[in-house]
Motif scaffolding. Structure first.
Motif, short mmCIF file in Angstrom:
data_model
loop_
_atom_site.label_atom_id
_atom_site.label_comp_id
_atom_site.label_asym_id
_atom_site.label_seq_id
_atom_site.Cartn_x
_atom_site.Cartn_y
_atom_site.Cartn_z
N ARG A 20 0.85 -1.19 0.00
CA ARG A 20 0.00 0.00 0.00
C ARG A 20 0.88 1.24 0.00
O ARG A 20 1.92 1.27 0.67
N CYS A 21 0.48 2.23 -0.75
CA CYS A 21 1.20 3.50 -0.76
C CYS A 21 0.18 4.60 -0.51
O CYS A 21 -0.74 4.81 -1.32
N ALA A 22 0.34 5.28 0.59
CA ALA A 22 -0.56 6.36 0.96
C ALA A 22 0.10 7.70 0.68
O ALA A 22 1.27 7.92 1.04
N ARG A 71 -5.60 1.84 -7.80
CA ARG A 71 -5.55 3.08 -7.04
C ARG A 71 -6.95 3.44 -6.55
O ARG A 71 -7.95 3.14 -7.21
N GLU A 75 -9.12 7.82 -1.47
CA GLU A 75 -8.30 7.57 -0.29
C GLU A 75 -6.84 7.96 -0.51
O GLU A 75 -6.00 7.70 0.37
N THR A 77 -4.58 6.64 -2.32
CA THR A 77 -3.82 5.41 -2.09
C THR A 77 -3.66 4.64 -3.40
O THR A 77 -4.56 4.62 -4.23
N TYR A 79 -2.17 0.69 -4.67
CA TYR A 79 -1.84 -0.65 -4.18
C TYR A 79 -1.03 -1.42 -5.21
O TYR A 79 -1.13 -1.19 -6.42
#
Length: 125
Positions: A20-22, A71, A75, A77, A79
């Protein structure tokens, strides 16, 4: 924009993992950024894994059919779903964001203005 990758860990070969990349809020909408995933194994240069951009979604040949990028713009984010992992997938994985990417540059880490700290993925046999 600040990026934070998470979800790495130790996984057995053949299994799955989701990274996950926030992204933190910035002055422009998250949806306008092209988002890339790169990885770097010990002693090797950073390698393109895949990207989701305004041109579409692209993958390195080495992960095509096994990895999927998605994506969630609501959010902020992105993935990386990693299936059927193998030892060659062991690396530190980074997410990167770039605005105004051109098609010929999406596989180059230098084209992305922002890069988060990575998350380690280790595949055991």
């Amino acid at each position: 924009v600040q990026l934070q990758a998470s979800g790495g860990g130790l996984v057995q070969a053949g299994n799955s993992l989701r990274l996950r990349c926030a992204a933190s809020a910035s002055g422009r909408a998250f949806s306008t950024y092209g988002m890339g995933w790169f990885r770097q194994a010990p002693g090797k240069e950073a390698e393109f894994v895949g990207a989701v951009t305004r041109f579409g979604t692209f993958y390195a040949d080495s992960v095509k059919g096994r990895f999927t990028i998605s994506r969630d713009n609501a959010e902020n984010t992105v993935y990386l779903q990693m299936n059927s992992v193998n030892a060659e997938d062991t690396a530190i994985y980074y997410c990167a964001a770039g605005a105004g990417l051109i098609l010929s540059s999406i596989r180059q880490l230098s084209a992305y203005a922002y890069r988060g700290q990575g998350t380690q993925v280790t595949v055991s046999s």
